[in-house]
Design a protein around this motif. Structure first.
Motif, PDB file in Angstrom:
ATOM      1  N   UNK A  40       0.815  -1.206   0.000  1.00  0.00           N
ATOM      2  CA  UNK A  40       0.000   0.000   0.000  1.00  0.00           C
ATOM      3  C   UNK A  40       0.857   1.269   0.000  1.00  0.00           C
ATOM      4  N   UNK A  41       2.104   1.153   0.465  1.00  0.00           N
ATOM      5  CA  UNK A  41       2.955   2.326   0.615  1.00  0.00           C
ATOM      6  C   UNK A  41       3.342   2.958  -0.718  1.00  0.00           C
ATOM      7  N   UNK A  42       3.446   2.159  -1.773  1.00  0.00           N
ATOM      8  CA  UNK A  42       3.877   2.693  -3.066  1.00  0.00           C
ATOM      9  C   UNK A  42       2.782   2.656  -4.113  1.00  0.00           C
ATOM     10  N   UNK A  43       1.609   2.174  -3.750  1.00  0.00           N
ATOM     11  CA  UNK A  43       0.472   2.167  -4.674  1.00  0.00           C
ATOM     12  C   UNK A  43      -0.317   3.468  -4.540  1.00  0.00           C
ATOM     13  N   UNK A  44      -0.976   3.858  -5.608  1.00  0.00           N
ATOM     14  CA  UNK A  44      -1.822   5.047  -5.563  1.00  0.00           C
ATOM     15  C   UNK A  44      -3.055   4.807  -4.706  1.00  0.00           C
ATOM     16  N   UNK A  45      -3.642   3.606  -4.841  1.00  0.00           N
ATOM     17  CA  UNK A  45      -4.870   3.278  -4.132  1.00  0.00           C
ATOM     18  C   UNK A  45      -5.112   1.777  -4.206  1.00  0.00           C
ATOM     19  N   UNK A  46      -6.028   1.306  -3.374  1.00  0.00           N
ATOM     20  CA  UNK A  46      -6.478  -0.077  -3.458  1.00  0.00           C
ATOM     21  C   UNK A  46      -7.335  -0.228  -4.708  1.00  0.00           C
ATOM     22  N   UNK A  47      -7.144  -1.325  -5.409  1.00  0.00           N
ATOM     23  CA  UNK A  47      -7.981  -1.621  -6.580  1.00  0.00           C
ATOM     24  C   UNK A  47      -8.780  -2.872  -6.250  1.00  0.00           C
ATOM     25  N   UNK A  48     -10.036  -2.673  -5.885  1.00  0.00           N
ATOM     26  CA  UNK A  48     -10.880  -3.793  -5.489  1.00  0.00           C
ATOM     27  C   UNK A  48     -11.593  -4.358  -6.706  1.00  0.00           C
ATOM     28  N   UNK A  49     -12.278  -5.487  -6.509  1.00  0.00           N
ATOM     29  CA  UNK A  49     -12.990  -6.131  -7.611  1.00  0.00           C
ATOM     30  C   UNK A  49     -14.168  -5.308  -8.098  1.00  0.00           C
ATOM     31  N   UNK A  50     -14.672  -5.686  -9.256  1.00  0.00           N
ATOM     32  CA  UNK A  50     -15.778  -4.948  -9.870  1.00  0.00           C
ATOM     33  C   UNK A  50     -16.778  -5.935 -10.450  1.00  0.00           C
ATOM     34  N   UNK A  51     -18.024  -5.715 -10.161  1.00  0.00           N
ATOM     35  CA  UNK A  51     -19.087  -6.594 -10.646  1.00  0.00           C
ATOM     36  C   UNK A  51     -20.188  -6.669  -9.607  1.00  0.00           C
ATOM     37  N   UNK A  70      -4.051   3.825 -11.235  1.00  0.00           N
ATOM     38  CA  UNK A  70      -4.404   5.236 -11.391  1.00  0.00           C
ATOM     39  C   UNK A  70      -5.915   5.452 -11.392  1.00  0.00           C
ATOM     40  N   UNK A  71      -6.662   4.515 -12.003  1.00  0.00           N
ATOM     41  CA  UNK A  71      -8.107   4.691 -12.139  1.00  0.00           C
ATOM     42  C   UNK A  71      -8.907   4.047 -11.016  1.00  0.00           C
ATOM     43  N   UNK A  72      -8.288   3.126 -10.274  1.00  0.00           N
ATOM     44  CA  UNK A  72      -8.964   2.503  -9.148  1.00  0.00           C
ATOM     45  C   UNK A  72      -9.963   1.442  -9.519  1.00  0.00           C
ATOM     46  N   UNK A  73      -9.807   0.841 -10.691  1.00  0.00           N
ATOM     47  CA  UNK A  73     -10.717  -0.217 -11.138  1.00  0.00           C
ATOM     48  C   UNK A  73      -9.906  -1.299 -11.836  1.00  0.00           C
ATOM     49  N   UNK A  74     -10.319  -2.574 -11.711  1.00  0.00           N
ATOM     50  CA  UNK A  74      -9.550  -3.663 -12.323  1.00  0.00           C
ATOM     51  C   UNK A  74      -9.795  -3.782 -13.824  1.00  0.00           C
TER      52      UNK A  74
END
Length: 215
Positions: A40-51, A70-74
């Motif tokens: 998490x320290x070097x990522x922009x944000x968590x990217x969780x699942x979608x659906x 960058x967009x926060x979506x898988x």
């Protein structure tokens, strides 16, 4: 992986960050604050699942890429476009598929000012798997599709070899049925257009087996 070195990592788990009341919206919100491993320290944000809950297929990749981070979506980058095309060719409705990754943060190294993918290690995968287990619990897919070696070996067993076992429906403790196939990014890495076309046909063929199993 930026300034964070594996030797200095303090390893934990996502378990303390899981919400008490489990739903996709609750999981997605809780995952935003996950510090279960150092990624998490070097990522922009968590990217969780979608659906949606009740999607009949869950498609699982390794981790988000640069555009996903960058967009926060898988699967919104180039590999996502390949996946969407293959799903369409296989006759699978996009709404019938829940897409996610084993690891929810982008692991990368800097190469000539670009952020390049770096494979997550076993401890990072183990720390993040509780999120995926909860996604499976809520979505309850009929078929789990593991795309790429990282997802296949993490979820179906370390003995799985995608090149040998791809396209075969098997039983799994995680879903009634499961399958291993390649990650769509592997198609993009092919050297020639002929190779990319051939690998796209093979990937689409695997997804058609999923569609036929659901039918």
């Amino acid at each position: 992986m930026g300034r964070v070195t594996e030797a200095a990592d303090v390893w934990a788990s996502a378990v303390p960050y899981l919400p008490r009341r489990v739903s996709l919206s609750a999981l997605r919100l809780a995952a935003e604050d996950c510090h279960g491993c150092p990624l998490y320290k070097t990522a922009t944000q968590t990217v969780f699942g979608q659906g949606r809950t009740g999607a009949r297929i869950m498609l699982v990749g390794e981790q988000p890429g640069d555009q996903e981070d960058k967009q926060g979506a898988p699967f919104v980058g180039p590999a996502g476009r390949i996946l969407n095309e293959a799903l369409d060719l296989a006759g699978i409705e996009r709404d019938d598929a829940y897409v996610t990754n084993v690891v929810k943060h982008f692991k990368w190294i800097a190469v000539h000012r670009r952020r390049m993918h770096k494979k997550p290690n076993a401890r990072e995968i183990a720390a993040c798997v509780p999120w995926l287990e909860k996604e499976l619990e809520v979505v309850k897919p009929e078929i789990l599709v593991c795309m790429g070696a990282t997802a296949a070996q993490a979820l179906l067993g370390p003995e799985v070899r995608v090149t040998r076992d791809r396209g075969v429906i098997v039983s799994s403790r995680l879903a009634p049925r499961a399958m291993a196939t390649v990650h769509p990014s592997s198609i993009l890495r092919q050297q020639t257009s002929e190779d990319r076309h051939r690998e796209m046909e093979h990937f689409t063929h695997d997804l058609r087996i999923v569609a036929e199993a659901l039918a």
